[in-house]
Design a protein around this motif. Structure first.
Motif, PDB file in Angstrom:
ATOM      1  N   GLU A  83      -3.530  -4.628   7.564  1.00  0.00           N
ATOM      2  CA  GLU A  83      -3.985  -3.308   7.750  1.00  0.00           C
ATOM      3  C   GLU A  83      -5.725  -3.190   7.314  1.00  0.00           C
ATOM      4  OE1 GLU A  83       0.009  -0.766   7.254  1.00  0.00           O
ATOM      5  OE2 GLU A  83      -1.526  -0.681   5.649  1.00  0.00           O
ATOM      6  N   PRO A  84      -6.233  -3.867   6.380  1.00  0.00           N
ATOM      7  CA  PRO A  84      -7.582  -3.900   6.104  1.00  0.00           C
ATOM      8  C   PRO A  84      -8.408  -4.363   7.192  1.00  0.00           C
ATOM      9  CG  PRO A  84      -6.146  -4.778   4.125  1.00  0.00           C
ATOM     10  CD  PRO A  84      -5.267  -4.601   5.267  1.00  0.00           C
ATOM     11  N   TYR A  85      -7.950  -5.195   8.070  1.00  0.00           N
ATOM     12  CA  TYR A  85      -8.580  -5.656   9.275  1.00  0.00           C
ATOM     13  C   TYR A  85      -8.563  -4.722  10.208  1.00  0.00           C
ATOM     14  CZ  TYR A  85      -8.123 -10.287   7.318  1.00  0.00           C
ATOM     15  OH  TYR A  85      -8.106 -11.511   6.459  1.00  0.00           O
ATOM     16  N   ILE A  86      -7.818  -3.554  10.299  1.00  0.00           N
ATOM     17  CA  ILE A  86      -7.588  -2.734  11.229  1.00  0.00           C
ATOM     18  C   ILE A  86      -8.518  -1.344  10.825  1.00  0.00           C
ATOM     19  CG2 ILE A  86      -5.947  -1.137  12.623  1.00  0.00           C
ATOM     20  CD1 ILE A  86      -3.810  -3.153  11.900  1.00  0.00           C
ATOM     21  N   TRP A  87      -8.225  -0.820   9.726  1.00  0.00           N
ATOM     22  CA  TRP A  87      -8.647   0.499   9.292  1.00  0.00           C
ATOM     23  C   TRP A  87      -9.964   0.379   8.129  1.00  0.00           C
ATOM     24  CZ3 TRP A  87      -3.259   0.394  10.195  1.00  0.00           C
ATOM     25  CH2 TRP A  87      -2.787   1.132  11.298  1.00  0.00           C
ATOM     26  N   GLY A  88     -10.741   1.288   8.420  1.00  0.00           N
ATOM     27  CA  GLY A  88     -11.861   1.597   7.260  1.00  0.00           C
ATOM     28  C   GLY A  88     -11.699   3.036   7.183  1.00  0.00           C
ATOM     29  N   LYS A  89     -12.668   3.147   5.941  1.00  0.00           N
ATOM     30  CA  LYS A  89     -12.712   4.633   5.650  1.00  0.00           C
ATOM     31  C   LYS A  89     -14.026   5.337   6.251  1.00  0.00           C
ATOM     32  CE  LYS A  89     -13.369   3.629   1.276  1.00  0.00           C
ATOM     33  NZ  LYS A  89     -13.392   3.546  -0.408  1.00  0.00           N
ATOM     34  N   GLU A  90     -13.875   6.697   5.991  1.00  0.00           N
ATOM     35  CA  GLU A  90     -14.928   7.545   6.719  1.00  0.00           C
ATOM     36  C   GLU A  90     -16.389   7.374   5.884  1.00  0.00           C
ATOM     37  OE1 GLU A  90     -15.872  11.889   8.620  1.00  0.00           O
ATOM     38  OE2 GLU A  90     -14.242  11.692   6.888  1.00  0.00           O
ATOM     39  N   TYR A  91     -16.037   7.518   4.570  1.00  0.00           N
ATOM     40  CA  TYR A  91     -17.167   7.071   3.535  1.00  0.00           C
ATOM     41  C   TYR A  91     -16.885   6.169   2.751  1.00  0.00           C
ATOM     42  CZ  TYR A  91     -18.921  11.427   5.713  1.00  0.00           C
ATOM     43  OH  TYR A  91     -19.161  12.487   6.830  1.00  0.00           O
ATOM     44  N   TYR A  92     -17.835   5.547   2.057  1.00  0.00           N
ATOM     45  CA  TYR A  92     -17.630   4.658   0.923  1.00  0.00           C
ATOM     46  C   TYR A  92     -16.898   5.075  -0.361  1.00  0.00           C
ATOM     47  CZ  TYR A  92     -20.760   1.172   3.230  1.00  0.00           C
ATOM     48  OH  TYR A  92     -21.333   0.398   4.009  1.00  0.00           O
ATOM     49  N   THR A  93     -17.182   6.557  -0.484  1.00  0.00           N
ATOM     50  CA  THR A  93     -16.754   6.919  -1.750  1.00  0.00           C
ATOM     51  C   THR A  93     -15.323   7.676  -1.451  1.00  0.00           C
ATOM     52  OG1 THR A  93     -17.813   9.215  -0.795  1.00  0.00           O
ATOM     53  CG2 THR A  93     -18.845   7.626  -2.397  1.00  0.00           C
ATOM     54  N   ASP A  94     -14.976   7.664  -0.510  1.00  0.00           N
ATOM     55  CA  ASP A  94     -13.390   8.277   0.075  1.00  0.00           C
ATOM     56  C   ASP A  94     -12.317   7.537  -0.760  1.00  0.00           C
ATOM     57  OD1 ASP A  94     -14.388  10.142   1.531  1.00  0.00           O
ATOM     58  OD2 ASP A  94     -13.825   9.321   3.382  1.00  0.00           O
ATOM     59  N   GLU A  95     -11.424   7.972  -1.261  1.00  0.00           N
ATOM     60  CA  GLU A  95     -10.196   7.355  -1.739  1.00  0.00           C
ATOM     61  C   GLU A  95      -9.602   6.738  -0.416  1.00  0.00           C
ATOM     62  OE1 GLU A  95      -9.379   7.122  -5.038  1.00  0.00           O
ATOM     63  OE2 GLU A  95     -11.016   8.218  -5.574  1.00  0.00           O
ATOM     64  N   HIS A  96      -8.723   5.627  -1.227  1.00  0.00           N
ATOM     65  CA  HIS A  96      -7.866   4.855   0.003  1.00  0.00           C
ATOM     66  C   HIS A  96      -6.630   5.699   0.031  1.00  0.00           C
ATOM     67  CE1 HIS A  96     -10.029   0.785   0.163  1.00  0.00           C
ATOM     68  NE2 HIS A  96     -10.240   1.011  -0.897  1.00  0.00           N
ATOM     69  N   PRO A  97      -6.165   5.991   1.461  1.00  0.00           N
ATOM     70  CA  PRO A  97      -4.929   6.972   1.558  1.00  0.00           C
ATOM     71  C   PRO A  97      -3.747   5.976   0.937  1.00  0.00           C
ATOM     72  CG  PRO A  97      -6.201   6.580   3.646  1.00  0.00           C
ATOM     73  CD  PRO A  97      -6.823   5.560   2.741  1.00  0.00           C
ATOM     74  N   GLU A  98      -2.947   6.861   0.296  1.00  0.00           N
ATOM     75  CA  GLU A  98      -1.826   6.039  -0.499  1.00  0.00           C
ATOM     76  C   GLU A  98      -0.808   5.172   0.636  1.00  0.00           C
ATOM     77  OE1 GLU A  98       0.315   8.900  -2.886  1.00  0.00           O
ATOM     78  OE2 GLU A  98      -1.462   9.222  -3.936  1.00  0.00           O
ATOM     79  N   PHE A  99      -0.918   5.839   1.961  1.00  0.00           N
ATOM     80  CA  PHE A  99       0.094   5.234   2.751  1.00  0.00           C
ATOM     81  C   PHE A  99      -0.118   4.068   3.657  1.00  0.00           C
ATOM     82  CE2 PHE A  99      -2.184   8.065   5.311  1.00  0.00           C
ATOM     83  CZ  PHE A  99      -2.384   7.656   6.643  1.00  0.00           C
ATOM     84  N   ILE A 100      -1.750   3.784   3.436  1.00  0.00           N
ATOM     85  CA  ILE A 100      -2.033   2.647   4.420  1.00  0.00           C
ATOM     86  C   ILE A 100      -3.115   2.072   3.812  1.00  0.00           C
ATOM     87  CG2 ILE A 100      -3.836   3.972   5.704  1.00  0.00           C
ATOM     88  CD1 ILE A 100      -2.645   3.046   8.093  1.00  0.00           C
ATOM     89  N   LYS A 101      -3.240   0.832   3.999  1.00  0.00           N
ATOM     90  CA  LYS A 101      -4.070  -0.198   3.228  1.00  0.00           C
ATOM     91  C   LYS A 101      -5.571  -0.091   4.215  1.00  0.00           C
ATOM     92  CE  LYS A 101      -1.596  -1.769   0.168  1.00  0.00           C
ATOM     93  NZ  LYS A 101      -1.661  -1.640  -1.350  1.00  0.00           N
TER      94      LYS A 101
END
Length: 215
Positions: free
Chosen positions: A177-195
């Motif tokens: 999952e970390p190879y697939i998804w990134g965050k919108e902003y660096y300061t965003d919290e990681h979603p609880e349901f996905i890496k």
């Protein structure tokens, strides 16, 4: 910048298959009826429609006198064919189901109808709901196979093959999952349901779903 987890949603509207044919010159290339939907055992029609550059699945509820009223749409655009692994692909850019008909598997049925004709490519950004749909619905469905494509806009795009063979993504395995998804902003919290990775986007990744079993 795919697939990037975002908090905001898309602008969405419901459109009937009849109006799409008349006003947007779309052609129906496939359709199916699903009965016994929801607690009232209603009938829902799924119409896969295309024009030259875009398409949609119109989800409609059958009313008395055989009248159909729209309760959902899944909109997509065709990927540019360049001889690569994403040829014959379509990218979803909007999906909506009326509030009263959510949680009944209608969106999954629409996506599977698309997958029966095209390679289904993930959106260039995804809401939490969209990412959860790929994780918990598409990737875990027995009729669907989800692979990871790198460098989707490049020449060439290629399948993710960490061990020399195509790696398929399944929502019950979070390893990739970390190879697939990134965050919108660096300061965003990681979603609880996905890496997710700490990077702000994944500009080099798409998920691709194809139907492997036909009824």
């Amino acid at each position: 910048m795919p697939p990037q987890i975002i908090a905001s949603g898309h602008d969405k509207s419901l459109r009937s298959a009849t109006n799409l044919r008349i006003y947007e010159s779309m052609e129906v290339i496939d359709s199916t009826l699903v009965s016994d939907v929801g607690p009232n055992n209603e009938i829902v029609r799924f119409s896969l429609m295309v024009s030259e550059a875009v398409g949609t699945v119109s989800i409609e509820l059958q009313q008395p006198s055989n009248i159909f009223s729209p309760i959902g749409n899944v909109d997509f655009e065709f990927w540019e064919n360049d001889g690569g692994v994403l040829d014959d692909g379509v990218a979803i850019y909007s999906a909506v189901v009326s509030q009263d008909y959510r949680g009944l598997g209608l969106a999954l049925e629409a996506y599977k109808l698309i997958c029966s004709r095209f390679k289904l490519i993930s959106d260039d950004s995804q809401t939490h709901d969209g990412a959860a749909f790929w994780k918990y619905k598409l990737s875990l469905d027995d009729d669907i196979e989800v692979s990871i494509v790198l460098n989707p806009d490049g020449d060439p795009a290629y399948y993710f093959k960490p061990d020399g063979k195509t790696m398929y993504y399944s929502g019950d395995n979070e390893l990739f999952e970390p190879y697939i998804w990134g965050k919108e902003y660096y300061t965003d919290e990681h979603p609880e349901f996905i890496k997710t990775d700490n990077i702000e986007s994944r500009v080099d990744v798409r998920l691709v779903a194809v139907r492997i079993n036909e009824n």
